[in-house]
Motif scaffolding. Structure first.
Motif, PDB file in Angstrom:
ATOM      1  N   LYS A   1       3.533 -79.824  15.451  1.00  0.00           N
ATOM      2  CA  LYS A   1       3.137 -79.686  16.844  1.00  0.00           C
ATOM      3  C   LYS A   1       4.195 -80.223  17.824  1.00  0.00           C
ATOM      4  N   TYR A   2       4.877 -81.322  17.447  1.00  0.00           N
ATOM      5  CA  TYR A   2       5.722 -82.008  18.427  1.00  0.00           C
ATOM      6  C   TYR A   2       7.217 -82.045  18.094  1.00  0.00           C
ATOM      7  N   MET A   3       7.632 -81.506  16.986  1.00  0.00           N
ATOM      8  CA  MET A   3       9.065 -81.517  16.651  1.00  0.00           C
ATOM      9  C   MET A   3       9.800 -80.455  17.390  1.00  0.00           C
TER      10      MET A   3
ATOM     11  N   ARG B   1      12.040 -89.905  11.541  1.00  0.00           N
ATOM     12  CA  ARG B   1      11.480 -88.811  12.344  1.00  0.00           C
ATOM     13  C   ARG B   1      10.760 -89.360  13.573  1.00  0.00           C
ATOM     14  N   LEU B   2      10.019 -90.439  13.375  1.00  0.00           N
ATOM     15  CA  LEU B   2       9.327 -91.059  14.517  1.00  0.00           C
ATOM     16  C   LEU B   2      10.331 -91.510  15.568  1.00  0.00           C
ATOM     17  N   GLU B   3      11.427 -92.105  15.117  1.00  0.00           N
ATOM     18  CA  GLU B   3      12.459 -92.580  16.044  1.00  0.00           C
ATOM     19  C   GLU B   3      13.044 -91.423  16.848  1.00  0.00           C
ATOM     20  N   GLU B   4      13.204 -90.277  16.211  1.00  0.00           N
ATOM     21  CA  GLU B   4      13.700 -89.093  16.918  1.00  0.00           C
ATOM     22  C   GLU B   4      12.697 -88.646  17.978  1.00  0.00           C
ATOM     23  N   LEU B   5      11.436 -88.659  17.618  1.00  0.00           N
ATOM     24  CA  LEU B   5      10.408 -88.186  18.534  1.00  0.00           C
ATOM     25  C   LEU B   5      10.227 -89.112  19.735  1.00  0.00           C
ATOM     26  N   VAL B   6      10.422 -90.401  19.527  1.00  0.00           N
ATOM     27  CA  VAL B   6      10.263 -91.360  20.627  1.00  0.00           C
ATOM     28  C   VAL B   6      11.239 -91.029  21.753  1.00  0.00           C
ATOM     29  N   THR B   7      12.416 -90.543  21.393  1.00  0.00           N
ATOM     30  CA  THR B   7      13.412 -90.217  22.416  1.00  0.00           C
ATOM     31  C   THR B   7      13.121 -88.885  23.102  1.00  0.00           C
ATOM     32  N   LYS B   8      12.290 -88.045  22.497  1.00  0.00           N
ATOM     33  CA  LYS B   8      12.009 -86.716  23.042  1.00  0.00           C
ATOM     34  C   LYS B   8      10.759 -86.659  23.922  1.00  0.00           C
ATOM     35  N   TRP B   9       9.821 -87.552  23.677  1.00  0.00           N
ATOM     36  CA  TRP B   9       8.528 -87.457  24.338  1.00  0.00           C
ATOM     37  C   TRP B   9       8.237 -88.679  25.197  1.00  0.00           C
ATOM     38  N   THR B  10       7.608 -88.405  26.345  1.00  0.00           N
ATOM     39  CA  THR B  10       7.176 -89.497  27.216  1.00  0.00           C
ATOM     40  C   THR B  10       5.669 -89.441  27.491  1.00  0.00           C
ATOM     41  N   LYS B  11       5.027 -88.357  27.042  1.00  0.00           N
ATOM     42  CA  LYS B  11       3.582 -88.227  27.247  1.00  0.00           C
ATOM     43  C   LYS B  11       2.862 -89.354  26.513  1.00  0.00           C
ATOM     44  N   LYS B  12       1.920 -89.949  27.220  1.00  0.00           N
ATOM     45  CA  LYS B  12       1.164 -91.068  26.646  1.00  0.00           C
ATOM     46  C   LYS B  12       0.448 -90.670  25.351  1.00  0.00           C
TER      47      LYS B  12
ATOM     48  N   TYR C   1      -2.449 -91.628   0.664  1.00  0.00           N
ATOM     49  CA  TYR C   1      -1.082 -91.323   1.065  1.00  0.00           C
ATOM     50  C   TYR C   1      -0.910 -89.820   1.304  1.00  0.00           C
ATOM     51  N   ALA C   2      -1.473 -88.995   0.444  1.00  0.00           N
ATOM     52  CA  ALA C   2      -1.382 -87.544   0.611  1.00  0.00           C
ATOM     53  C   ALA C   2      -2.042 -87.108   1.921  1.00  0.00           C
ATOM     54  N   ASP C   3      -3.177 -87.701   2.240  1.00  0.00           N
ATOM     55  CA  ASP C   3      -3.866 -87.368   3.497  1.00  0.00           C
ATOM     56  C   ASP C   3      -3.023 -87.775   4.708  1.00  0.00           C
ATOM     57  N   LEU C   4      -2.393 -88.944   4.627  1.00  0.00           N
ATOM     58  CA  LEU C   4      -1.527 -89.405   5.713  1.00  0.00           C
ATOM     59  C   LEU C   4      -0.352 -88.442   5.898  1.00  0.00           C
ATOM     60  N   LYS C   5       0.244 -88.007   4.807  1.00  0.00           N
ATOM     61  CA  LYS C   5       1.361 -87.073   4.890  1.00  0.00           C
ATOM     62  C   LYS C   5       0.930 -85.761   5.537  1.00  0.00           C
ATOM     63  N   LYS C   6      -0.223 -85.247   5.147  1.00  0.00           N
ATOM     64  CA  LYS C   6      -0.726 -84.004   5.738  1.00  0.00           C
ATOM     65  C   LYS C   6      -0.901 -84.164   7.250  1.00  0.00           C
ATOM     66  N   GLU C   7      -1.512 -85.283   7.624  1.00  0.00           N
ATOM     67  CA  GLU C   7      -1.735 -85.560   9.045  1.00  0.00           C
ATOM     68  C   GLU C   7      -0.393 -85.658   9.787  1.00  0.00           C
ATOM     69  N   PHE C   8       0.569 -86.326   9.176  1.00  0.00           N
ATOM     70  CA  PHE C   8       1.877 -86.491   9.812  1.00  0.00           C
ATOM     71  C   PHE C   8       2.606 -85.152   9.932  1.00  0.00           C
ATOM     72  N   PHE C   9       2.543 -84.330   8.901  1.00  0.00           N
ATOM     73  CA  PHE C   9       3.215 -83.035   8.953  1.00  0.00           C
ATOM     74  C   PHE C   9       2.592 -82.126  10.015  1.00  0.00           C
ATOM     75  N   LYS C  10       1.287 -82.190  10.169  1.00  0.00           N
ATOM     76  CA  LYS C  10       0.638 -81.431  11.243  1.00  0.00           C
ATOM     77  C   LYS C  10       1.153 -81.906  12.607  1.00  0.00           C
ATOM     78  N   PHE C  11       1.271 -83.211  12.739  1.00  0.00           N
ATOM     79  CA  PHE C  11       1.795 -83.805  13.984  1.00  0.00           C
ATOM     80  C   PHE C  11       3.224 -83.329  14.224  1.00  0.00           C
ATOM     81  N   LEU C  12       4.049 -83.366  13.190  1.00  0.00           N
ATOM     82  CA  LEU C  12       5.447 -82.931  13.333  1.00  0.00           C
ATOM     83  C   LEU C  12       5.531 -81.468  13.721  1.00  0.00           C
TER      84      LEU C  12
END
Length: 128
Positions: A126-128, A35-46, A113-124
């Motif tokens: 917002k930016y997916m 998923r991160l690899e997909e997002l790297v190609t979509k976003w250029t904002k710092k 790990y659960a907290d990291l997943k929650k944080e990542f899903f919130k990020f996704l």
């Protein structure tokens, strides 16, 4: 008061459960990395790229932690096997303390790990 006997086979069962859980986390991390690899190609904002890097680092860190936890389980399994070879089916107090300490590590890691997943899903979200 009668002492509680804890049998090696019960600890072995718990180890197998933990190994399965950790293997699942490893698979999830691979998926998250894609998923991160997909997002790297979509976003250029710092700011987005900075967050992507943060998650990439966290996933690498988690992967290393999983490897260490799996290694600890294998070491404990070896100790139990060694004890079983002596004809003992119940674990000694030193091994049991180690097992309980590891159980606490797993519980802590589960929350991290659960907290990291929650944080990542919130990020996704917002930016997916």
């Amino acid at each position: 008061m009668e002492k509680e006997i804890i049998y090696n086979e019960n600890l072995h069962f718990e180890h197998k459960q933990w190994q399965s859980e950790l293997a699942f986390w490893e698979d999830e991390l691979k998926s998250f990395t894609k998923r991160l690899e997909e997002l790297v190609t979509k976003w250029t904002k710092k700011e987005v790229l900075t967050q992507l890097e943060h998650f990439q680092n966290e996933f690498i860190l988690q992967d290393g932690i999983i490897d260490k936890l799996l290694e600890e389980i294998e070491i404990h399994e070896s100790r139990i096997a060694g004890q079983s070879l002596t004809g003992e089916n119940a674990i000694d107090t030193v091994l049991m303390k180690g097992h309980l300490d590891f159980r606490n590590k797993m519980e802590t890691q589960r929350q991290i790990y659960a907290d990291l997943k929650k944080e990542f899903f919130k990020f996704l979200t917002k930016y997916m």
